[in-house]
Design a protein around this motif. Structure first.
Motif, PDB file in Angstrom:
ATOM      1  N   GLY A  34      45.612  39.365  37.092  1.00 14.02           N
ATOM      2  CA  GLY A  34      45.977  39.033  35.717  1.00 14.02           C
ATOM      3  C   GLY A  34      45.058  38.012  35.073  1.00 14.02           C
ATOM      4  O   GLY A  34      45.301  37.579  33.952  1.00 14.02           O
ATOM      5  N   CYS A  35      43.987  37.665  35.754  1.00 11.22           N
ATOM      6  CA  CYS A  35      43.071  36.641  35.239  1.00 11.22           C
ATOM      7  C   CYS A  35      41.976  37.226  34.344  1.00 11.22           C
ATOM      8  O   CYS A  35      41.303  36.473  33.642  1.00 11.22           O
ATOM      9  N   PHE A  36      41.804  38.530  34.373  1.00  9.85           N
ATOM     10  CA  PHE A  36      40.731  39.164  33.617  1.00  9.85           C
ATOM     11  C   PHE A  36      41.287  40.255  32.709  1.00  9.85           C
ATOM     12  O   PHE A  36      42.277  40.908  33.040  1.00  9.85           O
ATOM     13  N   ASP A  37      40.616  40.455  31.579  1.00  9.40           N
ATOM     14  CA  ASP A  37      41.026  41.466  30.608  1.00  9.40           C
ATOM     15  C   ASP A  37      40.371  42.818  30.855  1.00  9.40           C
ATOM     16  O   ASP A  37      40.968  43.860  30.591  1.00  9.40           O
ATOM     17  N   SER A  38      39.143  42.796  31.334  1.00 10.28           N
ATOM     18  CA  SER A  38      38.404  44.032  31.563  1.00 10.28           C
ATOM     19  C   SER A  38      37.253  43.754  32.519  1.00 10.28           C
ATOM     20  O   SER A  38      36.980  42.602  32.870  1.00 10.28           O
ATOM     21  N   TYR A  39      36.579  44.826  32.903  1.00 11.10           N
ATOM     22  CA  TYR A  39      35.417  44.692  33.788  1.00 11.10           C
ATOM     23  C   TYR A  39      34.435  45.815  33.510  1.00 11.10           C
ATOM     24  O   TYR A  39      34.763  46.832  32.894  1.00 11.10           O
ATOM     25  N   LYS A  40      33.210  45.639  34.020  1.00 10.81           N
ATOM     26  CA  LYS A  40      32.175  46.670  34.020  1.00 10.81           C
ATOM     27  C   LYS A  40      31.474  46.598  35.374  1.00 10.81           C
ATOM     28  O   LYS A  40      31.338  45.528  35.955  1.00 10.81           O
ATOM     29  N   PHE A  41      31.021  47.742  35.850  1.00 14.08           N
ATOM     30  CA  PHE A  41      30.415  47.845  37.174  1.00 14.08           C
ATOM     31  C   PHE A  41      29.061  48.532  37.017  1.00 14.08           C
ATOM     32  O   PHE A  41      28.984  49.632  36.472  1.00 14.08           O
ATOM     33  N   PHE A  42      27.988  47.882  37.481  1.00 17.37           N
ATOM     34  CA  PHE A  42      26.629  48.374  37.282  1.00 17.37           C
ATOM     35  C   PHE A  42      25.840  48.415  38.589  1.00 17.37           C
ATOM     36  O   PHE A  42      26.067  47.605  39.482  1.00 17.37           O
TER      37      PHE A  42
END
Length: 100
Positions: A34-42
């Protein structure tokens, strides 16, 4: 907006398994805090001298208190999970960036 960037150098022999584990397990565990709103993986598009493959996972959060909560309550166990699963076949470098 804050960006928590985790850059990981993965041994080529473990890369496919590591990517699958990240997609199926680890990223979900991080997001469930619950600490992050979104992510991206590269995947980084460059040749490593040692033949390893580099990836970056970027987690976005709205404020520093959520970031601090992540570091205090969740990061140690989540990082230990990676170490237990992959040992020395991957190494991470973490940075915290603030949007300007």
């Amino acid at each position: 907006m804050l960006l928590y960037n985790v850059t990981v150098n993965v041994d080529k022999a473990q890369a496919a398994r590591w990517v699958q584990w990240m997609k199926e397990k680890h990223i979900s565990d991080v997001m469930e805090t619950g600490c992050f709103d979104s992510y991206k993986f590269f995947e980084l598009l460059h040749e490593s001298e040692d033949g390893s493959i580099n990836y970056a996972v970027q987690y976005f959060t709205s404020d520093m208190s959520r970031m601090q909560a992540y570091h205090q309550k969740f990061a140690p166990q989540l990082q230990a999970d990676v170490k237990k699963e992959f040992g020395d076949s991957c190494a991470s470098f973490r940075t915290l960036l603030k949007e300007i």
